[in-house]
Design an enzyme around this catalytic site. Sequence first.
Site, PDB file in Angstrom:
ATOM      1  N   HIS A 169       7.427  15.626  36.388  1.00 55.42           N
ATOM      2  CA  HIS A 169       8.494  16.500  36.863  1.00 55.42           C
ATOM      3  C   HIS A 169       9.744  15.632  37.004  1.00 55.42           C
ATOM      4  O   HIS A 169      10.052  15.148  38.094  1.00 55.42           O
ATOM      5  CB  HIS A 169       8.090  17.133  38.205  1.00 55.42           C
ATOM      6  CG  HIS A 169       9.036  18.192  38.672  1.00 55.42           C
ATOM      7  ND1 HIS A 169       9.332  18.401  39.992  1.00 55.42           N
ATOM      8  CD2 HIS A 169       9.741  19.112  37.985  1.00 55.42           C
ATOM      9  CE1 HIS A 169      10.197  19.402  40.095  1.00 55.42           C
ATOM     10  NE2 HIS A 169      10.451  19.848  38.897  1.00 55.42           N
ATOM     11  N   SER A 212      12.818  19.766  44.030  1.00 54.81           N
ATOM     12  CA  SER A 212      13.914  20.708  43.823  1.00 54.81           C
ATOM     13  C   SER A 212      15.144  20.321  44.647  1.00 54.81           C
ATOM     14  O   SER A 212      15.034  20.014  45.836  1.00 54.81           O
ATOM     15  CB  SER A 212      13.442  22.109  44.197  1.00 54.81           C
ATOM     16  OG  SER A 212      14.429  23.036  43.848  1.00 54.81           O
ATOM     17  N   ASP A 255      14.061  18.512  33.269  1.00 54.46           N
ATOM     18  CA  ASP A 255      13.040  18.912  34.256  1.00 54.46           C
ATOM     19  C   ASP A 255      11.583  18.532  33.961  1.00 54.46           C
ATOM     20  O   ASP A 255      10.859  18.216  34.882  1.00 54.46           O
ATOM     21  CB  ASP A 255      13.114  20.434  34.445  1.00 54.46           C
ATOM     22  CG  ASP A 255      12.453  20.900  35.727  1.00 54.46           C
ATOM     23  OD1 ASP A 255      12.740  20.326  36.789  1.00 54.46           O
ATOM     24  OD2 ASP A 255      11.629  21.825  35.666  1.00 54.46           O
TER      25      ASP A 255
END
Length: 535
Positions: free
Chosen positions: A218, A237, A256
């Site tokens: 990620h 995030s 991402d």
Amino acid sequence: MEPTMFDLADYKIDVTNVFRNASPATLVEESLRYEKGATLADTGALIAYSGDKTGRSPKDKRVVRHADSADDVWWGPINIGLDETAFFVNRERAIDYLNTRERLYVVDAFAGWDPDYRLKVRVICARPYHALFMHNMLIRPTNEELQDFGEPDCVILNAGAFPANRYTTGMTSKTSVDLSLERREVVILGTQYAGEMKKAVFTLMNYLMPRQEVLPMHCSATAARDSERSSILFGLSGTGKTTLSADPQRELIGDDEHCWTDQGIFNIEGGCYAKAIYLTAEAEPQIFDALRYGAVLENVVYDKADHHVDFDDSSITENTRGAYPINYIPNARIPCTAGHPSDVIFLTCDAFGVLPPVSRLTREQAEYHFISGYTAKVAGTEVGVTEPEATFSPCFGGPFLVWHPGKYAQLLSKRITDHHANVWLINTGWIGGAYGEGHRIELKHTRTILDAIHSGTLADAPLEQEAWFGLSVVTACPGVPDKILVPRNTWKDPAAYDATARKLATLFHDNFKNFADGVTKAVLAAGPAAQGSGV
Ligand code: ATP
Ligand code: MN
């Protein structure tokens, strides 16, 4: 455009108006005609609304329990098991719903820029904006590739406008995002947040790739112009993956989701999904310019007269988003692959104001911080509530892990060692005090720090050992005032700093207890000292 009459009989879907891989123009037209509330922004981007759910629903994610994968999956609150029968009930419900539609949309495209690892993904959905979103986010096939597409490796059945039945075994709400690893199928009910689809593909990659010793990550990624070495930015995030990867000095590999193989890294996606809240052309020109015709703007508020988007308006959600094909960023590298990272960077948005703007990690600290996956959320918007909330999410991507975090940590550790990567921890959060007292570090300073890492300057920068986390803090970086680099010196009250640092260290300890069994003593010792040292 006429629908292409694509046959979905294999799925027991008999709708005759099926658009397969319709052009953005067609999908925009379909959206304007059939989507409630959809319109064009003055930049040409499609504005669409996802309904009640404006973010992912991790508590409603389910993984089918199956003998073939049961021993591989890290069962628990991240991977909640679902009976196969319940999966088929939800699947049938989705298909029944899709069969009630006049028009359906199919997107056949790829996940993974490395042809050796790419997946053929099929999305079947009822909303044209969902189709345009996945057209942007997956890797678009050429006409030839589309003709030879054949059977997909993975299918997403998106019936998000229709709820799950609360009485179906294992359901705890009207929302359910169900993944069958065996069938490689995803069923979506009760949420129309488009991001669920892209993260479902990522979750499947998180299962499949480690079986081939490939590490799914990620993270965002960039590479220097004409250079093979890359740099990757991990982070939860809001920590800055997308923002910091849109860097005019470097080529964008992706914002991402990536994989690290023996050959180097590849992006899983064909597009970016940027946060749009408070976006300005001045601070983030590349992202701002990418939100044009062909892009999807989700859940934003606009002026009804001139269709100018108000990026500062969070009345629908703080999580407003824009999705655009990666080639909308002028310096994207296509195909989106690069060599081994020279720098592995962990981003954290520390609202406690404790972690330094940049520090250098040892191998053991790297493993410790990767497994911890720390960031902080700023507490609710209630007046007077200033206490930040710590979040720990293993591998900086807990919700998308399928195997135990140790599996990913080992793969990362090995690759960092094999390829002599430097590991850095960057705090894109608070300095000069915790949330309420200090302020978020300026984006331009974080960008300057990143430039110094990439130019190699920071590898020779002076370091100072910090007392609570044992971090090697960078104390001088060209273009950044020295006085902001050592957190304890930036707080008005050093005693308050120590108290907050102690609190954060304790939170790290409490969280790491869950993983202590699976790591070496050296990694365990690379965490914060319980009482600090020398304070
Ligand atoms: P997600 O995984 O949800 O896509 P992300 O890691 O990509 O999250 P971004 O979309 O880059 O996160 O969000 C970072 C936000 O923080 C942006 O809105 C950016 O403008 C803001 N920001 C403010 N200060 C900084 C800073 N110093 N560094 C990075 N981002 C900052
Ligand atoms: Mn992002």
